[in-house]
Design an enzyme around this catalytic site. Structure first.
Site, PDB file in Angstrom:
ATOM      1  N   HIS A 287      28.710  24.879  30.370  1.00 18.48           N
ATOM      2  CA  HIS A 287      28.505  23.440  30.340  1.00 18.48           C
ATOM      3  C   HIS A 287      27.027  23.083  30.473  1.00 18.48           C
ATOM      4  CE1 HIS A 287      30.547  19.593  30.288  1.00 18.48           C
ATOM      5  NE2 HIS A 287      29.642  19.129  31.137  1.00 18.48           N
TER       6      HIS A 287
ATOM      7  N   SER B 123      29.834  16.102  26.795  1.00 17.85           N
ATOM      8  CA  SER B 123      30.495  15.997  28.090  1.00 17.85           C
ATOM      9  C   SER B 123      31.151  14.620  28.252  1.00 17.85           C
ATOM     10  CB  SER B 123      29.473  16.275  29.198  1.00 17.85           C
ATOM     11  OG  SER B 123      30.100  16.461  30.443  1.00 17.85           O
TER      12      SER B 123
ATOM     13  N   ASP C 247      33.377  27.167  30.843  1.00 21.29           N
ATOM     14  CA  ASP C 247      33.337  25.722  31.067  1.00 21.29           C
ATOM     15  C   ASP C 247      34.744  25.257  31.424  1.00 21.29           C
ATOM     16  OD1 ASP C 247      32.889  22.993  31.057  1.00 21.29           O
ATOM     17  OD2 ASP C 247      32.394  22.853  28.934  1.00 21.29           O
TER      18      ASP C 247
END
Length: 399
Positions: free
Chosen positions: A373, A189, A343
């Site tokens: 995610h 991320s 995501d």
């Protein structure tokens, strides 16, 4: 009696409505995930209400509770774990206990959390790092960095780059028995964003002689220029990372002024003077057909005031690595990119895969069709271990 039954039924229906989150049919263990989402949603709403009342900034409140799930640097039968600092940046070091006849691989890992949250000491990151160290027989450095809202770009990048630079010095590598030709950087991320950014910077830094062999980017955030990608449209309300939260994270990276967040949500945070950069994020040419299906590319919409002058980091490649030109990409090491179908950041990663391959970089792309995610951190779910295995298996062969 009848009124009590009606009240009970009403409360039950409202609770079920609040708890239930419709999920795609191919999601594994949907009820487990639904329960986790409900708990997270309840806590987040409570924290947001506290922020609304002026009690505490949302991110500061969340970090206070994240500290409660951090674990100390505890060694086990396989790995020695210690906390130290590299260039005054706190890091956690994982060294396998078994004897090695040769120098070990080295992996520098950067945690996610929207540049606002997280730490190397979180239990899920601690598990991932010790598991990686043990399976690869590698020295894993899991770094921390200063966080928003107290610190903004480029502090997070500079902290990570300083720690990585220290790790890549000959004396530190010798101290930990790391092979200087077998070092990789990785992150998830926002950590994937920072991993991509430091890999680009390092490839052009003449002061650092030891270079990376690999970079591994797990559902990375790579650009904020266009937040109207197909993945943003399709997953704008998916609960783990909705578009609204992604915009909040990006905004907090640069400022506590919430007007930037609003501009990001409207996709009107740059003026026409930045139009030349849209070629680097033009999904109509960079996404494979399967990810464009059913979507029409909209020409960029520009804001009346150029927030990029107020916050120049918005278009800095150290914050948005996808905006790097092809010449900068050509020097990058072998790359692994993991993306998830559900995501908002999916298309960031896929476009980077396309651009890296076009620049001649060897790329392995794992797309998790039932992924979402943060899934790699949900250790109570089977998908987490499946994703971890994909990632570590690639490192086993490549690093």
């Amino acid at each position: 009696m009848g009124k009590k039954i009606i009240l009970l039924l009403t409360v039950g229906v409202l609770a079920a409505y609040y708890v239930y989150t419709p999920l795609p049919d191919n999601i594994e263990e949907p009820w487990k995930l639904t329960w986790m989402i409900a708990v997270s949603k309840s806590i987040t709403n409570l924290f947001m209400f506290a922020e609304f009342l002026g009690i505490s900034h949302l991110m500061n409140t969340v970090m206070f509770f994240i500290a409660l799930i951090e674990v100390p640097p505890t060694s086990d039968e396989n790995v020695t774990v210690t906390d130290t600092t590299f260039n005054n940046i706190p890091v956690r070091v994982y060294v396998p206990k078994r004897q090695s006849e040769s120098l070990r691989r080295g992996l520098f890992f950067i945690h996610g959390g929207g540049w606002c949250l997280g730490s190397a000491a979180m239990s899920s990151y601690d598990f991932l790092s010790r598991h990686t160290a043990n399976r690869l027989d590698a020295v894993v450095i899991s770094t921390n960095y200063r966080l928003a809202p107290k610190h903004h770009f480029p502090t997070q990048f500079e902290d990570v780059y300083a720690a990585l630079s220290s790790f890549l010095s000959s004396d530190v590598l010798e101290q930990y028995g790391v092979d200087p030709t077998r070092i990789g950087v990785a992150g998830d991320s926002a950590g994937g964003n920072l991993a991509a950014a430091v890999a680009q910077q390092l490839s052009e830094d003449p002061k650092i002689k030891i270079k990376l062999k690999t970079q591994s980017l797990i559902y990375p955030a790579l650009q904020n220029l266009d937040m109207d990608l197909p993945s943003y449209r399709e997953n704008s309300h998916f609960p783990i990372l909705p578009k609204s939260l992604a915009a909040r994270y990006w905004s907090e990276y640069f400022t506590t002024d919430r007007s930037l967040e609003k501009a990001l949500l409207l996709n009107q945070h740059v003026t026409a003077e930045s139009s030349h950069l849209f070629k680097f994020v033009n999904w109509s040419s960079l996404l494979p057909e399967k990810f464009k299906r059913g979507h029409v590319y909209n020409a960029p919409s520009y804001g009346s005031s150029d927030l990029t002058q107020k916050y120049p980091g918005l278009l800095d490649v150290r914050a948005a690595p996808l905006l790097a030109d092809d010449a900068r990409l050509r020097g990058l090491p072998r790359t692994y990119v993991m993306t998830c179908q559900y995501d908002v950041l999916r298309d960031d990663g896929i476009m980077y895969v396309t651009r890296l391959r076009d620049a001649g970089v060897e790329v392995t792309h794992t797309h998790v069709e039932d992924g979402y995610h943060r899934a790699i951190l949900f250790l109570d779910l089977k998908i987490s271990y499946r994703m971890i295995n994909h990632y570590v298996d690639w490192l086993m062969v490549t690093l």
